[in-house]
Design a protein around this motif. Structure first.
Motif, PDB file in Angstrom:
ATOM      1  N   LEU A 211       0.832  -1.203   0.000  1.00 19.24           N
ATOM      2  CA  LEU A 211       0.000   0.000   0.000  1.00 19.24           C
ATOM      3  C   LEU A 211       0.867   1.253   0.000  1.00 19.24           C
ATOM      4  N   GLN A 212       1.966   1.220   0.742  1.00 13.26           N
ATOM      5  CA  GLN A 212       2.862   2.374   0.801  1.00 13.26           C
ATOM      6  C   GLN A 212       3.441   2.725  -0.562  1.00 13.26           C
ATOM      7  N   GLU A 213       3.550   1.743  -1.447  1.00 17.75           N
ATOM      8  CA  GLU A 213       4.068   2.020  -2.786  1.00 17.75           C
ATOM      9  C   GLU A 213       3.089   2.867  -3.598  1.00 17.75           C
ATOM     10  N   ARG A 214       1.826   2.883  -3.194  1.00 16.24           N
ATOM     11  CA  ARG A 214       0.803   3.629  -3.915  1.00 16.24           C
ATOM     12  C   ARG A 214       0.263   4.807  -3.140  1.00 16.24           C
ATOM     13  N   LEU A 215       0.366   4.755  -1.818  1.00 15.48           N
ATOM     14  CA  LEU A 215      -0.234   5.788  -0.976  1.00 15.48           C
ATOM     15  C   LEU A 215       0.668   6.029   0.221  1.00 15.48           C
ATOM     16  N   ARG A 216       0.920   7.289   0.527  1.00 16.73           N
ATOM     17  CA  ARG A 216       1.801   7.619   1.641  1.00 16.73           C
ATOM     18  C   ARG A 216       1.051   7.430   2.956  1.00 16.73           C
ATOM     19  N   ILE A 217       1.461   6.453   3.753  1.00 14.87           N
ATOM     20  CA  ILE A 217       0.833   6.184   5.044  1.00 14.87           C
ATOM     21  C   ILE A 217       1.917   5.971   6.083  1.00 14.87           C
ATOM     22  N   ALA A 218       1.545   6.100   7.345  1.00 10.33           N
ATOM     23  CA  ALA A 218       2.487   5.869   8.441  1.00 10.33           C
ATOM     24  C   ALA A 218       2.544   4.388   8.763  1.00 10.33           C
ATOM     25  N   LEU A 219       3.738   3.881   9.016  1.00 11.48           N
ATOM     26  CA  LEU A 219       3.882   2.474   9.348  1.00 11.48           C
ATOM     27  C   LEU A 219       3.190   2.127  10.657  1.00 11.48           C
ATOM     28  N   ASP A 220       3.100   3.115  11.576  1.00 12.38           N
ATOM     29  CA  ASP A 220       2.495   2.861  12.879  1.00 12.38           C
ATOM     30  C   ASP A 220       1.058   3.353  12.936  1.00 12.38           C
ATOM     31  N   ALA A 221       0.378   3.385  11.775  1.00 11.11           N
ATOM     32  CA  ALA A 221      -1.019   3.814  11.753  1.00 11.11           C
ATOM     33  C   ALA A 221      -1.863   2.870  12.583  1.00 11.11           C
ATOM     34  N   PRO A 222      -2.931   3.374  13.235  1.00 15.80           N
ATOM     35  CA  PRO A 222      -3.791   2.507  14.041  1.00 15.80           C
ATOM     36  C   PRO A 222      -4.314   1.330  13.220  1.00 15.80           C
ATOM     37  N   GLY A 223      -4.246   0.149  13.809  1.00 16.47           N
ATOM     38  CA  GLY A 223      -4.719  -1.036  13.105  1.00 16.47           C
ATOM     39  C   GLY A 223      -3.712  -1.633  12.163  1.00 16.47           C
ATOM     40  N   GLY A 224      -2.512  -1.053  12.097  1.00 16.62           N
ATOM     41  CA  GLY A 224      -1.503  -1.540  11.164  1.00 16.62           C
ATOM     42  C   GLY A 224      -0.993  -2.929  11.495  1.00 16.62           C
ATOM     43  N   ASP A 225      -1.227  -3.357  12.734  1.00 12.17           N
ATOM     44  CA  ASP A 225      -0.771  -4.687  13.133  1.00 12.17           C
ATOM     45  C   ASP A 225      -1.895  -5.707  13.062  1.00 12.17           C
ATOM     46  N   GLY A 226      -3.010  -5.356  12.447  1.00  9.91           N
ATOM     47  CA  GLY A 226      -4.132  -6.273  12.366  1.00  9.91           C
ATOM     48  C   GLY A 226      -3.901  -7.370  11.347  1.00  9.91           C
ATOM     49  N   THR A 227      -4.785  -8.365  11.380  1.00 14.78           N
ATOM     50  CA  THR A 227      -4.710  -9.495  10.451  1.00 14.78           C
ATOM     51  C   THR A 227      -5.546  -9.193   9.224  1.00 14.78           C
ATOM     52  N   GLY A 228      -4.966  -9.390   8.049  1.00 15.37           N
ATOM     53  CA  GLY A 228      -5.690  -9.133   6.814  1.00 15.37           C
ATOM     54  C   GLY A 228      -4.987  -8.068   5.986  1.00 15.37           C
ATOM     55  N   PRO A 229      -5.436  -7.883   4.753  1.00 21.66           N
ATOM     56  CA  PRO A 229      -4.784  -6.917   3.860  1.00 21.66           C
ATOM     57  C   PRO A 229      -4.982  -5.475   4.313  1.00 21.66           C
TER      58      PRO A 229
END
Length: 266
Positions: A211-229
């Motif tokens: 996703l980061q390759e297409r959209l600038r997001i924070a690695l530590d965004a809420p829910g970033g450690d969840g299961t699933g895409p």
């Protein structure tokens, strides 16, 4: 005369614009330089001048072109189409393309594209009004797959139509990203991806790095450690300028001998 209802059902999204935000070029490749604030609504509107405040930006493409108006004359036609949005103009174009000898008129109560056709996000995406899972429950898996595939063909047809008619609508077939919002969003996208894959419909799962390759997001965004895409990417989708598409369809209808009457409520 045959009467065709040409009132389009389109999703309308209001996109907020904040002062100080740096915006990229819109599909029209025009840069808007003035922000005007209405004190009564406390809403920021992106405009070129105060005269256009509150006017959808897509409608500016319809400010010029062939004048159309309704007069008191009596006319006889073979096909009367009610509504001058995308659905109505498309109906008129395809009737004339199939049977050029027919007398076709479009009757629009206000101006061409006045409603949802010029007040939307400009996204060209597959799918139907009901979510896919609900559609499967309603009509069954195979019928739902055929309906969805029809919507994929419709997206491709927009490209074919604009190329054939020389409509410069700024169409970019860049796909659609559906981004998860938190852990529950990732679980929802997992179910959506499993359903699309089971129906052999195009989609691609994206993890956080993808996703980061297409959209600038924070690695530590809420829910970033969840299961699933982190997101799903649908390849058959794009964006365009609805106002330019409307103007192009209007020109195509008039070029084929159709008539368009604005200010003609039915």
């Amino acid at each position: 005369a045959a009467i065709l209802a040409g009132r389009a059902a389109a999703s309308v999204s209001m996109l907020p614009v904040w002062c100080g935000t740096r915006l990229g070029p819109l599909p029209s490749q025009r840069r808007f330089v003035a922000l005007e604030r209405r004190s009564t609504m406390r809403t920021t509107h992106l405009t070129e001048s105060s005269a256009l405040a509150g006017v959808p930006i897509w409608r500016q493409a319809l400010a010029t072109g062939e004048p159309t108006s309704c007069d008191a004359e009596r006319i006889e036609v073979d096909v009367a189409i009610i509504g001058g949005g995308l659905t109505g103009l498309s109906a008129a174009y395809h009737v004339l393309a199939a049977q050029p000898d027919l007398r076709v008129v479009v009757l629009e109560a206000k101006q061409i594209g006045y409603g949802a056709s010029s007040r939307n996000t400009g996204m060209v995406t597959p799918g139907v009004g009901q979510n896919l899972a609900g559609l499967v429950r309603r009509v069954g898996a195979e019928a739902a797959r055929e309906i969805y595939q029809s919507s994929l063909r419709a997206v491709d047809y927009v490209r074919e139509l604009t190329e054939r008619e020389g409509i410069e609508a700024g169409l970019e077939m860049n796909g659609q990203l559906i981004v998860a919002q938190g852990r529950s969003g990732r679980r929802r996208l997992t179910r959506q991806a499993e359903l699309l894959e089971s129906l052999r419909l195009p989609c691609r799962r994206l993890e956080t790095i993808g996703l980061q390759e297409r959209l600038r997001i924070a690695l530590d965004a809420p829910g970033g450690d969840g299961t699933g895409p982190a997101a799903l990417w649908l390849p058959v989708a794009g964006t365009l300028h609805p106002g330019h598409l409307l103007a192009g369809l209007r020109s195509s209808v008039l070029r084929r001998g159709g008539r368009i009457l604005e200010g003609a409520p039915v």
